[in-house]
Scaffold this active site. Sequence first.
Site, PDB file in Angstrom:
ATOM      1  N   LYS A  56       0.825  -1.214   0.000  1.00 11.84           N
ATOM      2  CA  LYS A  56       0.000   0.000   0.000  1.00 11.84           C
ATOM      3  C   LYS A  56       0.854   1.256   0.000  1.00 11.84           C
ATOM      4  O   LYS A  56       0.472   2.275  -0.563  1.00 11.84           O
ATOM      5  CB  LYS A  56      -0.975  -0.013   1.183  1.00 11.84           C
ATOM      6  CG  LYS A  56      -2.052  -1.074   1.012  1.00 11.84           C
ATOM      7  CD  LYS A  56      -3.269  -0.853   1.869  1.00 11.84           C
ATOM      8  CE  LYS A  56      -4.351  -1.848   1.468  1.00 11.84           C
ATOM      9  NZ  LYS A  56      -5.548  -1.770   2.270  1.00 11.84           N
TER      10      LYS A  56
ATOM     11  N   LYS B 188      -5.190 -11.185  -5.867  1.00 11.03           N
ATOM     12  CA  LYS B 188      -6.483 -11.253  -5.181  1.00 11.03           C
ATOM     13  C   LYS B 188      -7.460 -10.199  -5.716  1.00 11.03           C
ATOM     14  O   LYS B 188      -7.030  -9.128  -6.163  1.00 11.03           O
ATOM     15  CB  LYS B 188      -6.310 -11.115  -3.654  1.00 11.03           C
ATOM     16  CG  LYS B 188      -6.052  -9.720  -3.157  1.00 11.03           C
ATOM     17  CD  LYS B 188      -6.322  -9.582  -1.654  1.00 11.03           C
ATOM     18  CE  LYS B 188      -6.196  -8.111  -1.266  1.00 11.03           C
ATOM     19  NZ  LYS B 188      -6.750  -7.752  -0.002  1.00 11.03           N
TER      20      LYS B 188
ATOM     21  N   LYS C 239     -10.534  -4.099  -3.802  1.00 11.19           N
ATOM     22  CA  LYS C 239     -11.288  -2.861  -4.038  1.00 11.19           C
ATOM     23  C   LYS C 239     -10.454  -1.835  -4.799  1.00 11.19           C
ATOM     24  O   LYS C 239     -10.976  -0.991  -5.498  1.00 11.19           O
ATOM     25  CB  LYS C 239     -11.652  -2.218  -2.700  1.00 11.19           C
ATOM     26  CG  LYS C 239     -12.710  -2.931  -1.919  1.00 11.19           C
ATOM     27  CD  LYS C 239     -12.899  -2.177  -0.600  1.00 11.19           C
ATOM     28  CE  LYS C 239     -13.639  -3.004   0.412  1.00 11.19           C
ATOM     29  NZ  LYS C 239     -13.241  -2.695   1.773  1.00 11.19           N
TER      30      LYS C 239
HETATM   31  N1  AQP Z   1      -9.992 -11.297  -2.512  1.00  9.34           N
HETATM   32  C1  AQP Z   1     -10.383 -11.617  -1.274  1.00  9.34           C
HETATM   33  N2  AQP Z   1     -10.697 -12.902  -0.960  1.00  9.34           N
HETATM   34  C2  AQP Z   1     -11.116 -13.227   0.284  1.00  9.34           C
HETATM   35  N3  AQP Z   1     -11.262 -12.322   1.290  1.00  9.34           N
HETATM   36  C3  AQP Z   1     -10.969 -11.027   1.008  1.00  9.34           C
HETATM   37  N4  AQP Z   1     -11.007  -9.903   1.759  1.00  9.34           N
HETATM   38  C4  AQP Z   1     -10.610  -8.857   1.024  1.00  9.34           C
HETATM   39  N5  AQP Z   1     -10.302  -9.263  -0.223  1.00  9.34           N
HETATM   40  C5  AQP Z   1     -10.515 -10.612  -0.263  1.00  9.34           C
HETATM   41  C6  AQP Z   1     -11.456  -9.868   3.155  1.00  9.34           C
HETATM   42  O1  AQP Z   1     -12.522  -8.934   3.240  1.00  9.34           O
HETATM   43  C7  AQP Z   1     -12.528  -8.378   4.554  1.00  9.34           C
HETATM   44  C8  AQP Z   1     -12.718  -6.912   4.501  1.00  9.34           C
HETATM   45  O2  AQP Z   1     -11.649  -6.345   3.762  1.00  9.34           O
HETATM   46  P1  AQP Z   1     -11.269  -4.819   3.962  1.00  9.34           P
HETATM   47  O3  AQP Z   1     -12.107  -3.994   3.100  1.00  9.34           O
HETATM   48  O4  AQP Z   1     -11.272  -4.438   5.349  1.00  9.34           O
HETATM   49  O5  AQP Z   1      -9.796  -4.833   3.580  1.00  9.34           O
HETATM   50  P2  AQP Z   1      -9.024  -5.015   2.314  1.00  9.34           P
HETATM   51  O6  AQP Z   1      -8.247  -6.278   2.467  1.00  9.34           O
HETATM   52  O7  AQP Z   1      -8.261  -3.763   2.205  1.00  9.34           O
HETATM   53  O8  AQP Z   1     -10.046  -5.143   1.091  1.00  9.34           O
HETATM   54  P3  AQP Z   1      -9.525  -5.125  -0.348  1.00  9.34           P
HETATM   55  O9  AQP Z   1     -10.650  -5.265  -1.267  1.00  9.34           O
HETATM   56  O10 AQP Z   1      -8.456  -6.116  -0.543  1.00  9.34           O
HETATM   57  O11 AQP Z   1      -8.985  -3.666  -0.462  1.00  9.34           O
HETATM   58  P4  AQP Z   1      -7.602  -3.156  -0.984  1.00  9.34           P
HETATM   59  O12 AQP Z   1      -7.805  -3.037  -2.428  1.00  9.34           O
HETATM   60  O13 AQP Z   1      -7.467  -1.832  -0.298  1.00  9.34           O
HETATM   61  O14 AQP Z   1      -6.535  -4.149  -0.609  1.00  9.34           O
HETATM   62  C9  AQP Z   1     -11.204  -8.785   5.212  1.00  9.34           C
HETATM   63  O15 AQP Z   1     -11.480  -9.810   6.141  1.00  9.34           O
HETATM   64  C10 AQP Z   1     -10.382  -9.322   4.079  1.00  9.34           C
HETATM   65  O16 AQP Z   1      -9.522 -10.370   4.511  1.00  9.34           O
END
Ligand code: AQP
Length: 327
Positions: free
Chosen positions: A114, A194, A197
């Site tokens: 990040k 993965k 978002k």
């Molecule tokens: N691809 C994924 N597969 C399974 N679980 C996932 N999580 C996120 N992506 C996947 C799980 O979703 C929960 C909430 O995530 P979050 O929004 O708090 O955090 P994050 O990991 O930042 O979400 P993103 O989509 O992956 O965002 P970015 O793009 O910022 O990295 C968590 O329990 C996470 O494990």
Amino acid sequence: MPDRKRVFSGIQPTGNIHLGNYIGALQNWVKLQEHYDAIYCVVDLHAITVPYDPAELAASRLATAKALLAIGVDPGNSLLYYQSQVPQHAELAWLLGVDTPLGALNRMTQFKEKSEKAGQRLGLYAYPVLMAADILVHKAHLVPVGDDQTQHLELTRDIAVRFNGKFGDTFPVPEQITPEVGARVMSLQDPTAKMSKSDPDESSRILVFDEPDTIVKKFRRAVTDSGSEVAYDVTGKPGISNLLVILSLFTDRSIDDLVEEYNAVQYGSFKQLVADAVVEGLTPIRTSYKNLDDVEVARLMTKGALDARMRAEAEMVGVRRLVGLGN
Ligand code: AQP
């Protein structure tokens, strides 16, 4: 319910919820609230660790709260609130952070990833300590998250063990709960990364609130693999394997079972099958979202924060005393 094990998890209000969030974490949130003392949080203080727009954040917090309710988080059966409205999270993060070795934070891969995009910022660096505080302030035993959070959970466990060793047994050492299938849902455009978002390519993810025709289009465009057989092989066929995982979750059937039935089906028809199952599974969620009233949701979140503050404060009284900052 003090005799039931406590579950804690959070989600960032950083954008629309996608299938990865839903399958990796949120489905478990809904299941676990039936059997445990469940505490769920929209972790807005985490969301501001990257550059953001305040007006967008305000809208996104409410949208995330509504999405959680639409998915099935039940405030009658769990505690739901915005993290920033319970200042004990930030207070405990400081108390835990003063003693967290920099070496441990330097190892966090999410910080490395990040900060490449957002720059090296204290908020991103300290993010895992705040996450540890989120969990420990409620003395949670179980944490349902996707497997991208494993490293943060391990750090939380280390932090709990260090605190307990120094000040006496205080925090349960929490355990991670990830689904057997779907702990890491992959991007539809690059099935070796993965689903996320922050991926600039919107067709890489299915949003829980995408319209049916958008879902169908995104699945149609999903990257598949060489060959023509529908088979589960994460290394050799990452695209088809990811689609099998999604189909398995939405049909409640095992991957073996699906492979047996669809082995000879053409990739194009298989993608359509997956799209249809996902559209059908998400339709009731989209309908409940549309029926939610913003004012009522805001009221629920205020009530949740009030309850969460009382519970967190009851835990913090003991913690402050232990570290020499009690009344
Ligand atoms: N691809 C994924 N597969 C399974 N679980 C996932 N999580 C996120 N992506 C996947 C799980 O979703 C929960 C909430 O995530 P979050 O929004 O708090 O955090 P994050 O990991 O930042 O979400 P993103 O989509 O992956 O965002 P970015 O793009 O910022 O990295 C968590 O329990 C996470 O494990």
